[in-house]
Design a protein around this motif. Structure first.
Motif, PDB file in Angstrom:
ATOM      1  N   ALA A  51       0.828  -1.210   0.000  1.00  0.00           N
ATOM      2  CA  ALA A  51       0.000   0.000   0.000  1.00  0.00           C
ATOM      3  C   ALA A  51       0.859   1.255   0.000  1.00  0.00           C
ATOM      4  O   ALA A  51       0.602   2.198  -0.754  1.00  0.00           O
ATOM      5  CB  ALA A  51      -0.936  -0.004   1.207  1.00  0.00           C
ATOM      6  N   SER A  52       1.900   1.267   0.823  1.00  0.00           N
ATOM      7  CA  SER A  52       2.745   2.463   0.896  1.00  0.00           C
ATOM      8  C   SER A  52       3.500   2.693  -0.406  1.00  0.00           C
ATOM      9  O   SER A  52       3.742   3.833  -0.798  1.00  0.00           O
ATOM     10  CB  SER A  52       3.693   2.395   2.095  1.00  0.00           C
ATOM     11  N   LEU A  53       3.836   1.620  -1.105  1.00  0.00           N
ATOM     12  CA  LEU A  53       4.497   1.776  -2.411  1.00  0.00           C
ATOM     13  C   LEU A  53       3.538   2.348  -3.440  1.00  0.00           C
ATOM     14  O   LEU A  53       3.919   3.209  -4.238  1.00  0.00           O
ATOM     15  CB  LEU A  53       5.042   0.432  -2.898  1.00  0.00           C
ATOM     16  N   TYR A  54       2.309   1.851  -3.427  1.00  0.00           N
ATOM     17  CA  TYR A  54       1.309   2.421  -4.340  1.00  0.00           C
ATOM     18  C   TYR A  54       1.096   3.901  -4.046  1.00  0.00           C
ATOM     19  O   TYR A  54       0.897   4.694  -4.960  1.00  0.00           O
ATOM     20  CB  TYR A  54      -0.013   1.650  -4.270  1.00  0.00           C
ATOM     21  N   LYS A  55       1.175   4.264  -2.780  1.00  0.00           N
ATOM     22  CA  LYS A  55       1.070   5.681  -2.415  1.00  0.00           C
ATOM     23  C   LYS A  55       2.219   6.463  -3.040  1.00  0.00           C
ATOM     24  O   LYS A  55       2.018   7.544  -3.602  1.00  0.00           O
ATOM     25  CB  LYS A  55       1.072   5.844  -0.893  1.00  0.00           C
ATOM     26  N   SER A  56       3.426   5.919  -2.977  1.00  0.00           N
ATOM     27  CA  SER A  56       4.592   6.576  -3.588  1.00  0.00           C
ATOM     28  C   SER A  56       4.434   6.715  -5.100  1.00  0.00           C
ATOM     29  O   SER A  56       4.946   7.658  -5.702  1.00  0.00           O
ATOM     30  CB  SER A  56       5.869   5.783  -3.287  1.00  0.00           C
ATOM     31  N   LEU A  57       3.722   5.768  -5.689  1.00  0.00           N
ATOM     32  CA  LEU A  57       3.478   5.806  -7.139  1.00  0.00           C
ATOM     33  C   LEU A  57       2.274   6.679  -7.494  1.00  0.00           C
ATOM     34  O   LEU A  57       1.970   6.865  -8.668  1.00  0.00           O
ATOM     35  CB  LEU A  57       3.261   4.381  -7.673  1.00  0.00           C
ATOM     36  N   GLY A  58       1.581   7.184  -6.475  1.00  0.00           N
ATOM     37  CA  GLY A  58       0.422   8.048  -6.709  1.00  0.00           C
ATOM     38  C   GLY A  58      -0.843   7.294  -7.073  1.00  0.00           C
ATOM     39  O   GLY A  58      -1.811   7.886  -7.530  1.00  0.00           O
ATOM     40  N   ALA A  93      -7.433   6.822   6.081  1.00  0.00           N
ATOM     41  CA  ALA A  93      -7.988   8.179   6.155  1.00  0.00           C
ATOM     42  C   ALA A  93      -7.116   9.175   5.400  1.00  0.00           C
ATOM     43  O   ALA A  93      -7.623  10.013   4.646  1.00  0.00           O
ATOM     44  CB  ALA A  93      -8.148   8.605   7.612  1.00  0.00           C
ATOM     45  N   ILE A  94      -5.811   9.084   5.589  1.00  0.00           N
ATOM     46  CA  ILE A  94      -4.880   9.979   4.894  1.00  0.00           C
ATOM     47  C   ILE A  94      -5.004   9.803   3.381  1.00  0.00           C
ATOM     48  O   ILE A  94      -4.988  10.782   2.627  1.00  0.00           O
ATOM     49  CB  ILE A  94      -3.433   9.717   5.372  1.00  0.00           C
ATOM     50  N   SER A  95      -5.159   8.565   2.944  1.00  0.00           N
ATOM     51  CA  SER A  95      -5.306   8.297   1.507  1.00  0.00           C
ATOM     52  C   SER A  95      -6.590   8.912   0.963  1.00  0.00           C
ATOM     53  O   SER A  95      -6.596   9.497  -0.116  1.00  0.00           O
ATOM     54  CB  SER A  95      -5.282   6.788   1.249  1.00  0.00           C
ATOM     55  N   TYR A  96      -7.681   8.780   1.729  1.00  0.00           N
ATOM     56  CA  TYR A  96      -8.935   9.420   1.304  1.00  0.00           C
ATOM     57  C   TYR A  96      -8.795  10.946   1.295  1.00  0.00           C
ATOM     58  O   TYR A  96      -9.343  11.617   0.415  1.00  0.00           O
ATOM     59  CB  TYR A  96     -10.103   8.987   2.185  1.00  0.00           C
ATOM     60  N   SER A  98      -6.122  12.543   0.552  1.00  0.00           N
ATOM     61  CA  SER A  98      -5.375  12.845  -0.676  1.00  0.00           C
ATOM     62  C   SER A  98      -6.257  12.783  -1.913  1.00  0.00           C
ATOM     63  O   SER A  98      -5.976  13.442  -2.921  1.00  0.00           O
ATOM     64  CB  SER A  98      -4.203  11.873  -0.844  1.00  0.00           C
ATOM     65  N   LEU A  99      -7.325  11.992  -1.833  1.00  0.00           N
ATOM     66  CA  LEU A  99      -8.294  11.913  -2.938  1.00  0.00           C
ATOM     67  C   LEU A  99      -9.392  12.973  -2.811  1.00  0.00           C
ATOM     68  O   LEU A  99     -10.323  12.998  -3.610  1.00  0.00           O
ATOM     69  CB  LEU A  99      -8.934  10.519  -2.970  1.00  0.00           C
ATOM     70  N   ASN A 100      -9.281  13.824  -1.784  1.00  0.00           N
ATOM     71  CA  ASN A 100     -10.290  14.846  -1.479  1.00  0.00           C
ATOM     72  C   ASN A 100     -11.658  14.241  -1.152  1.00  0.00           C
ATOM     73  O   ASN A 100     -12.683  14.889  -1.332  1.00  0.00           O
ATOM     74  CB  ASN A 100     -10.426  15.861  -2.624  1.00  0.00           C
ATOM     75  N   ASP A 101     -11.668  13.011  -0.668  1.00  0.00           N
ATOM     76  CA  ASP A 101     -12.897  12.365  -0.223  1.00  0.00           C
ATOM     77  C   ASP A 101     -12.956  12.523   1.301  1.00  0.00           C
ATOM     78  O   ASP A 101     -12.651  11.606   2.059  1.00  0.00           O
ATOM     79  CB  ASP A 101     -12.905  10.891  -0.636  1.00  0.00           C
ATOM     80  N   TYR A 102     -13.333  13.732   1.706  1.00  0.00           N
ATOM     81  CA  TYR A 102     -13.232  14.095   3.117  1.00  0.00           C
ATOM     82  C   TYR A 102     -14.234  13.368   4.010  1.00  0.00           C
ATOM     83  O   TYR A 102     -13.939  13.091   5.167  1.00  0.00           O
ATOM     84  CB  TYR A 102     -13.341  15.609   3.274  1.00  0.00           C
ATOM     85  N   SER A 103     -15.399  13.023   3.480  1.00  0.00           N
ATOM     86  CA  SER A 103     -16.358  12.296   4.309  1.00  0.00           C
ATOM     87  C   SER A 103     -15.811  10.914   4.659  1.00  0.00           C
ATOM     88  O   SER A 103     -15.952  10.454   5.793  1.00  0.00           O
ATOM     89  CB  SER A 103     -17.722  12.194   3.626  1.00  0.00           C
ATOM     90  N   LYS A 104     -15.147  10.268   3.715  1.00  0.00           N
ATOM     91  CA  LYS A 104     -14.527   8.965   3.992  1.00  0.00           C
ATOM     92  C   LYS A 104     -13.329   9.128   4.930  1.00  0.00           C
ATOM     93  O   LYS A 104     -13.119   8.302   5.814  1.00  0.00           O
ATOM     94  CB  LYS A 104     -14.071   8.283   2.697  1.00  0.00           C
ATOM     95  N   SER A 105     -12.534  10.177   4.717  1.00  0.00           N
ATOM     96  CA  SER A 105     -11.369  10.366   5.590  1.00  0.00           C
ATOM     97  C   SER A 105     -11.821  10.612   7.026  1.00  0.00           C
ATOM     98  O   SER A 105     -11.232  10.066   7.964  1.00  0.00           O
ATOM     99  CB  SER A 105     -10.469  11.497   5.093  1.00  0.00           C
ATOM    100  N   ILE A 106     -12.875  11.394   7.202  1.00  0.00           N
ATOM    101  CA  ILE A 106     -13.409  11.641   8.548  1.00  0.00           C
ATOM    102  C   ILE A 106     -13.864  10.337   9.187  1.00  0.00           C
ATOM    103  O   ILE A 106     -13.568  10.064  10.356  1.00  0.00           O
ATOM    104  CB  ILE A 106     -14.558  12.675   8.500  1.00  0.00           C
ATOM    105  N   GLU A 107     -14.552   9.516   8.411  1.00  0.00           N
ATOM    106  CA  GLU A 107     -15.023   8.215   8.911  1.00  0.00           C
ATOM    107  C   GLU A 107     -13.853   7.378   9.444  1.00  0.00           C
ATOM    108  O   GLU A 107     -13.923   6.839  10.554  1.00  0.00           O
ATOM    109  CB  GLU A 107     -15.732   7.473   7.773  1.00  0.00           C
ATOM    110  N   TYR A 108     -12.789   7.288   8.667  1.00  0.00           N
ATOM    111  CA  TYR A 108     -11.653   6.459   9.078  1.00  0.00           C
ATOM    112  C   TYR A 108     -10.821   7.116  10.183  1.00  0.00           C
ATOM    113  O   TYR A 108     -10.305   6.424  11.059  1.00  0.00           O
ATOM    114  CB  TYR A 108     -10.800   6.067   7.874  1.00  0.00           C
ATOM    115  N   TYR A 109     -10.706   8.450  10.147  1.00  0.00           N
ATOM    116  CA  TYR A 109     -10.008   9.125  11.255  1.00  0.00           C
ATOM    117  C   TYR A 109     -10.743   8.879  12.574  1.00  0.00           C
ATOM    118  O   TYR A 109     -10.119   8.654  13.608  1.00  0.00           O
ATOM    119  CB  TYR A 109      -9.910  10.631  11.014  1.00  0.00           C
ATOM    120  N   LYS A 110     -12.071   8.932  12.542  1.00  0.00           N
ATOM    121  CA  LYS A 110     -12.848   8.707  13.767  1.00  0.00           C
ATOM    122  C   LYS A 110     -12.667   7.285  14.282  1.00  0.00           C
ATOM    123  O   LYS A 110     -12.535   7.071  15.493  1.00  0.00           O
ATOM    124  CB  LYS A 110     -14.331   8.999  13.525  1.00  0.00           C
ATOM    125  N   LEU A 111     -12.652   6.318  13.370  1.00  0.00           N
ATOM    126  CA  LEU A 111     -12.415   4.932  13.782  1.00  0.00           C
ATOM    127  C   LEU A 111     -11.024   4.783  14.396  1.00  0.00           C
ATOM    128  O   LEU A 111     -10.858   4.124  15.429  1.00  0.00           O
ATOM    129  CB  LEU A 111     -12.556   3.992  12.581  1.00  0.00           C
TER     130      LEU A 111
END
Length: 142
Positions: A51-58, A93-96, A98-111
């Motif tokens: 996953a972290s490598l895919y993040k590096s690849l964008g 959450a950080i990945s979401y 980066s995709l500007n999907d803030y509702s999903k990022s909030i969901e995962y940050y809360k978890l």
């Protein structure tokens, strides 16, 4: 053998040859699956590394896909709350974000926050950091 394969991937990663590293990390994962069930921390660690490598690849959708596989594996390994699970939730959450999907990022940050409060009560800095990330995502949402 999976350790040797993994180490070759690691060398490629350090040289910033991410696609080559990805190939070796995936091969290492498949090798580990021959020895372990899908509920072993080494399997989760491999998913996390990919996953972290895919993040590096964008490639954020693949990043999320592999983080989620790591998450499912860790839930089987630790059953309940554990800091590693919280960290993977935060990574999703950080990945979401980066995709500007803030509702999903909030969901995962809360978890991640809820798990961190239970698994690492004394890590107030990490808890505060997660709360700040939630606030930032809410701000970006509006």
């Amino acid at each position: 053998t999976s350790v040797i394969i993994y180490n070759i991937g690691y060398c490629y990663e350090k040289l910033c040859y991410y696609k080559n590293a990805l190939e070796y990390y995936k091969f290492s994962l498949e090798t580990k699956k021959l020895f372990y069930k899908n509920d072993h921390s080494d399997i989760a660690s491999s998913y996390n590394k990919i996953a972290s490598l895919y993040k590096s690849l964008g490639e954020l959708n693949k990043t999320i896909q592999y983080y989620k596989q790591s998450l499912e594996c860790l839930k089987k390994v630790y059953k309940d709350n554990h800091p590693e699970i919280s960290q993977v939730l935060e990574n999703i959450a950080i990945s979401y974000d980066s995709l500007n999907d803030y509702s999903k990022s909030i969901e995962y940050y809360k978890l991640a926050l809820e798990m961190r409060k239970i698994s690492s009560k004394n890590d107030q800095e990490k808890i505060a950091n997660l709360m700040a990330k939630i606030a930032s995502s809410y701000k970006s949402l509006n």
